[in-house]
Design a protein around this motif. Structure first.
Motif, PDB file in Angstrom:
ATOM      1  N   LEU A  70      -8.263   5.007   6.354  1.00 14.41           N
ATOM      2  CA  LEU A  70      -8.174   5.327   4.935  1.00 14.41           C
ATOM      3  C   LEU A  70      -9.546   5.124   4.304  1.00 14.41           C
ATOM      4  CD1 LEU A  70      -4.793   3.662   3.854  1.00 14.41           C
ATOM      5  CD2 LEU A  70      -5.229   6.045   4.428  1.00 14.41           C
ATOM      6  N   HIS A  71      -9.939   6.053   3.448  1.00 13.01           N
ATOM      7  CA  HIS A  71     -11.251   5.957   2.817  1.00 13.01           C
ATOM      8  C   HIS A  71     -11.247   5.007   1.621  1.00 13.01           C
ATOM      9  CE1 HIS A  71     -11.822   9.987   4.829  1.00 13.01           C
ATOM     10  NE2 HIS A  71     -12.848   9.300   5.244  1.00 13.01           N
ATOM     11  N   LEU A  72     -10.061   4.730   1.093  1.00 12.06           N
ATOM     12  CA  LEU A  72      -9.935   3.850  -0.057  1.00 12.06           C
ATOM     13  C   LEU A  72      -9.195   2.582   0.333  1.00 12.06           C
ATOM     14  CD1 LEU A  72      -8.898   6.459  -2.781  1.00 12.06           C
ATOM     15  CD2 LEU A  72     -11.202   5.782  -2.081  1.00 12.06           C
ATOM     16  N   PRO A  73      -9.399   1.492  -0.390  1.00 13.28           N
ATOM     17  CA  PRO A  73      -8.666   0.258  -0.096  1.00 13.28           C
ATOM     18  C   PRO A  73      -7.159   0.483  -0.145  1.00 13.28           C
ATOM     19  CG  PRO A  73     -10.469  -0.191  -1.599  1.00 13.28           C
ATOM     20  CD  PRO A  73     -10.385   1.299  -1.476  1.00 13.28           C
ATOM     21  N   LYS A  74      -6.435  -0.292   0.630  1.00 16.37           N
ATOM     22  CA  LYS A  74      -5.006  -0.053   0.807  1.00 16.37           C
ATOM     23  C   LYS A  74      -4.210  -0.129  -0.489  1.00 16.37           C
ATOM     24  CE  LYS A  74      -4.187  -4.860   2.281  1.00 16.37           C
ATOM     25  NZ  LYS A  74      -3.719  -5.718   3.402  1.00 16.37           N
ATOM     26  N   GLN A  75      -4.658  -0.943  -1.454  1.00 23.11           N
ATOM     27  CA  GLN A  75      -3.891  -1.060  -2.694  1.00 23.11           C
ATOM     28  C   GLN A  75      -3.880   0.242  -3.485  1.00 23.11           C
ATOM     29  OE1 GLN A  75      -6.694  -2.779  -2.015  1.00 23.11           O
ATOM     30  NE2 GLN A  75      -7.930  -3.189  -3.843  1.00 23.11           N
ATOM     31  N   PHE A  76      -4.826   1.154  -3.212  1.00 26.36           N
ATOM     32  CA  PHE A  76      -4.864   2.443  -3.896  1.00 26.36           C
ATOM     33  C   PHE A  76      -4.134   3.530  -3.094  1.00 26.36           C
ATOM     34  CE2 PHE A  76      -8.680   0.205  -5.420  1.00 26.36           C
ATOM     35  CZ  PHE A  76      -8.449   0.264  -6.780  1.00 26.36           C
ATOM     36  N   SER A 386      -2.543   7.690  -4.771  1.00 20.31           N
ATOM     37  CA  SER A 386      -2.171   7.042  -6.033  1.00 20.31           C
ATOM     38  C   SER A 386      -1.640   8.067  -7.030  1.00 20.31           C
ATOM     39  CB  SER A 386      -3.365   6.284  -6.620  1.00 20.31           C
ATOM     40  OG  SER A 386      -4.449   7.164  -6.875  1.00 20.31           O
ATOM     41  N   GLY A 387      -2.255   9.256  -7.062  1.00 18.58           N
ATOM     42  CA  GLY A 387      -1.767  10.321  -7.931  1.00 18.58           C
ATOM     43  C   GLY A 387      -0.412  10.825  -7.498  1.00 18.58           C
ATOM     44  N   ALA A 388      -0.198  10.944  -6.176  1.00 19.08           N
ATOM     45  CA  ALA A 388       1.093  11.383  -5.658  1.00 19.08           C
ATOM     46  C   ALA A 388       2.187  10.374  -5.994  1.00 19.08           C
ATOM     47  CB  ALA A 388       1.010  11.584  -4.147  1.00 19.08           C
ATOM     48  N   SER A 389       1.876   9.091  -5.914  1.00 16.46           N
ATOM     49  CA  SER A 389       2.857   8.053  -6.227  1.00 16.46           C
ATOM     50  C   SER A 389       3.272   8.127  -7.692  1.00 16.46           C
ATOM     51  CB  SER A 389       2.270   6.673  -5.914  1.00 16.46           C
ATOM     52  OG  SER A 389       2.044   6.523  -4.529  1.00 16.46           O
ATOM     53  N   LEU A 390       2.302   8.352  -8.563  1.00 21.16           N
ATOM     54  CA  LEU A 390       2.610   8.476  -9.991  1.00 21.16           C
ATOM     55  C   LEU A 390       3.492   9.689 -10.248  1.00 21.16           C
ATOM     56  CD1 LEU A 390       2.161   7.394 -12.841  1.00 21.16           C
ATOM     57  CD2 LEU A 390       0.056   8.746 -12.957  1.00 21.16           C
ATOM     58  N   ASP A 391       3.191  10.808  -9.608  1.00 21.92           N
ATOM     59  CA  ASP A 391       4.021  12.011  -9.730  1.00 21.92           C
ATOM     60  C   ASP A 391       5.443  11.732  -9.256  1.00 21.92           C
ATOM     61  OD1 ASP A 391       1.930  13.536 -10.693  1.00 21.92           O
ATOM     62  OD2 ASP A 391       1.414  14.397  -8.745  1.00 21.92           O
ATOM     63  N   ALA A 392       5.574  11.055  -8.124  1.00 19.83           N
ATOM     64  CA  ALA A 392       6.887  10.787  -7.533  1.00 19.83           C
ATOM     65  C   ALA A 392       7.755   9.961  -8.472  1.00 19.83           C
ATOM     66  CB  ALA A 392       6.719  10.065  -6.196  1.00 19.83           C
ATOM     67  N   ILE A 393       7.167   8.951  -9.091  1.00 12.05           N
ATOM     68  CA  ILE A 393       7.913   8.103 -10.023  1.00 12.05           C
ATOM     69  C   ILE A 393       8.402   8.923 -11.210  1.00 12.05           C
ATOM     70  CG2 ILE A 393       7.708   6.167 -11.622  1.00 12.05           C
ATOM     71  CD1 ILE A 393       5.692   4.935  -9.613  1.00 12.05           C
ATOM     72  N   ARG A 394       7.540   9.755 -11.758  1.00 16.04           N
ATOM     73  CA  ARG A 394       7.912  10.588 -12.913  1.00 16.04           C
ATOM     74  C   ARG A 394       9.025  11.568 -12.569  1.00 16.04           C
ATOM     75  NH1 ARG A 394       1.698  12.003 -14.678  1.00 16.04           N
ATOM     76  NH2 ARG A 394       1.350  10.275 -16.130  1.00 16.04           N
ATOM     77  N   ILE A 395       8.899  12.203 -11.420  1.00 19.03           N
ATOM     78  CA  ILE A 395       9.894  13.190 -11.006  1.00 19.03           C
ATOM     79  C   ILE A 395      11.265  12.537 -10.829  1.00 19.03           C
ATOM     80  CG2 ILE A 395      10.589  14.698  -9.094  1.00 19.03           C
ATOM     81  CD1 ILE A 395       7.553  15.275  -8.707  1.00 19.03           C
ATOM     82  N   ALA A 396      11.297  11.409 -10.128  1.00 24.25           N
ATOM     83  CA  ALA A 396      12.569  10.726  -9.888  1.00 24.25           C
ATOM     84  C   ALA A 396      13.204  10.254 -11.194  1.00 24.25           C
ATOM     85  CB  ALA A 396      12.354   9.548  -8.944  1.00 24.25           C
TER      86      ALA A 396
END
Length: 424
Positions: A70-76, A386-396
């Motif tokens: 992963l290119h970014l730290p795991k928390q992201f 991180s953007g995909a996770s935000l989208d997923a929460i909104r959609i659900a």
């Protein structure tokens, strides 16, 4: 509704098996699709996930090189409601990320229907439902069948990197050496002692070139346009994390300038090595054009030492060499096309209001997750996991709200999927 369905495409409708989905259909079982499934599960909404491969996260499992991290730290990069294990390093390996995704799917009981390749999806205005047609192939049994899923909501989770991009370069078909896309590249082990032309200078092109060097190959990397190269860390802190922190207090243009100053202090002037910097800042370029800056993990050192040769664009290929736009000719043994990927949405989604011709939502972040008539998109924000996770929460939450309101007004619906009765 049954009468309407019977009238619409009568012969075609009855020629295939039809499945009614008591909830949304999610197309794609990558991280984005899994995240939507997990969030819907928390909302108590049933769903079906369709995946053309025989596994989850097929891009990660089948189309990435061995050294990938992963290119970014795991928390992201963690998905909603489940962090990475504490024992994982800050930058998890490919194997660790796949293990995380498999654990995620198991924990939230997201069970995709594998080997289901979506051929088309369109909204039937006469009945107010989506019709998703797939070809299902069971390679082991040699079975082949067509299925039509009928649903109220459709979630497009096929992502930004569904299909490889292979450029049309004069003479490439006549080149006598090995030619592969970066998605087929696994390790530089098979290229020891070989002269390899790497076409592309993004994160994949840089890492493939570095991996080739580490296996005693001789790579030349084609840099056709400008590129931002940033250090992965500054003062032992993730560059991405630092930029995210500064954006809370400073305008984007100023953060871009500060990031470039830090990059110059850490990495020096890269233009003398053939890496010209774009006029637009790295964050603005990412947000507007989706071009991700390169996070250096060692390739620049190899470029400075001459182990990786930077060359300009390609004019044409010959059976055992390549001519560059500056007239120089290179003798090469193999070619790796690190030329990126693209969305495949325009090939199967019969819709033109929400998605552009390039397969991305027309509305920019943060408004590109919801369309009309129950259509949603996840993983197209150009903001990574991180953007995909935000989208997923909104959609659900959006679907869950309607689901709960409607199920509260009538007997509780059975959370299952029923085969449509063809006798009506």
């Amino acid at each position: 509704m049954e009468k309407t369905l019977r009238i619409s495409d009568h012969d075609d409708f009855f020629s295939r098996r039809c499945v009614w989905v008591n909830g949304p259909v999610i197309v794609g079982a990558g991280p984005s699709g899994l995240a939507v499934g997990a969030c819907l599960k928390e909302q108590g909404v049933p769903f079906v996930v369709l995946e053309r491969a025989e596994c989850i996260a097929s891009l990660w499992q089948k189309r990435t090189y061995d050294r990938l991290k992963l290119h970014l730290p795991k928390q992201f990069c963690q998905l909603p409601k489940m962090p990475f294990p504490e024992a994982f390093p800050e930058y998890p390996t490919k194997k660790q990320f796949i293990e995380y995704l498999e654990s995620y799917a198991k924990r939230f009981e997201v069970n995709p229907r594998f080997n289901e390749c979506v051929q088309s999806a369109k909204y039937d205005e006469t009945c107010g439902l989506w019709r998703v047609r797939t070809v299902s192939t069971n390679a082991a049994a040699g079975a082949h069948s067509e299925v039509e899923y009928i649903c109220r909501w459709l979630v497009v989770a096929t992502g930004e990197n569904a299909e490889r991009v292979v450029p049309d370069i004069e003479g490439l078909g006549a080149f006598g050496g090995n030619v592969m896309h970066a998605c087929e590249y696994k390790s530089g082990e098979t290229f020891r002692g070989k002269r390899v032309l790497v076409v592309g200078c993004g994160n994949s092109g840089m890492e493939v070139s570095l991996d080739l060097c580490n296996h005693n190959a001789t790579p030349a990397m084609v840099v056709r346009s400008s590129v931002h190269v940033l250090p992965r860390e500054v003062f032992r802190k993730s560059t991405f994390e630092l930029a995210t922190l500064m954006l809370k207090w400073l305008p984007l243009w100023l953060v871009d300038k500060l990031m470039l100053i830090l990059a110059w202090l850490v990495l020096g002037d890269n233009e003398k090595y053939g890496l010209k910097r774009p006029s637009m800042g790295p964050l603005e370029l990412k947000n507007t054009q989706g071009k991700t800056p390169v996070l250096d993990i060692g390739a620049l050192e190899k470029i400075r030492s001459g182990d990786i040769k930077v060359v300009p664009g390609i004019k044409r290929f010959f059976p055992d060499s390549v001519e560059l736009v500056n007239g120089e000719k290179l003798d090469i043994d193999s070619v790796v096309l690190a030329t990126g990927y693209r969305s495949n949405v325009p090939f199967w989604l019969k819709e033109s209001q929400f998605f552009c011709k390039n397969g991305f939502p027309k509305a920019s972040f943060p408004n590109g997750w919801k369309g009309k008539a129950g259509l949603y998109a996840v993983g197209f924000s150009r903001r990574g996991l991180s953007g995909a996770s935000l989208d997923a929460i909104r959609i659900a939450q959006d679907i869950g709200k309607v689901w709960k309101e409607e199920t509260a007004q009538k007997p509780k619906a059975t959370a299952c999927h029923r085969r449509c009765i063809s006798q009506f």
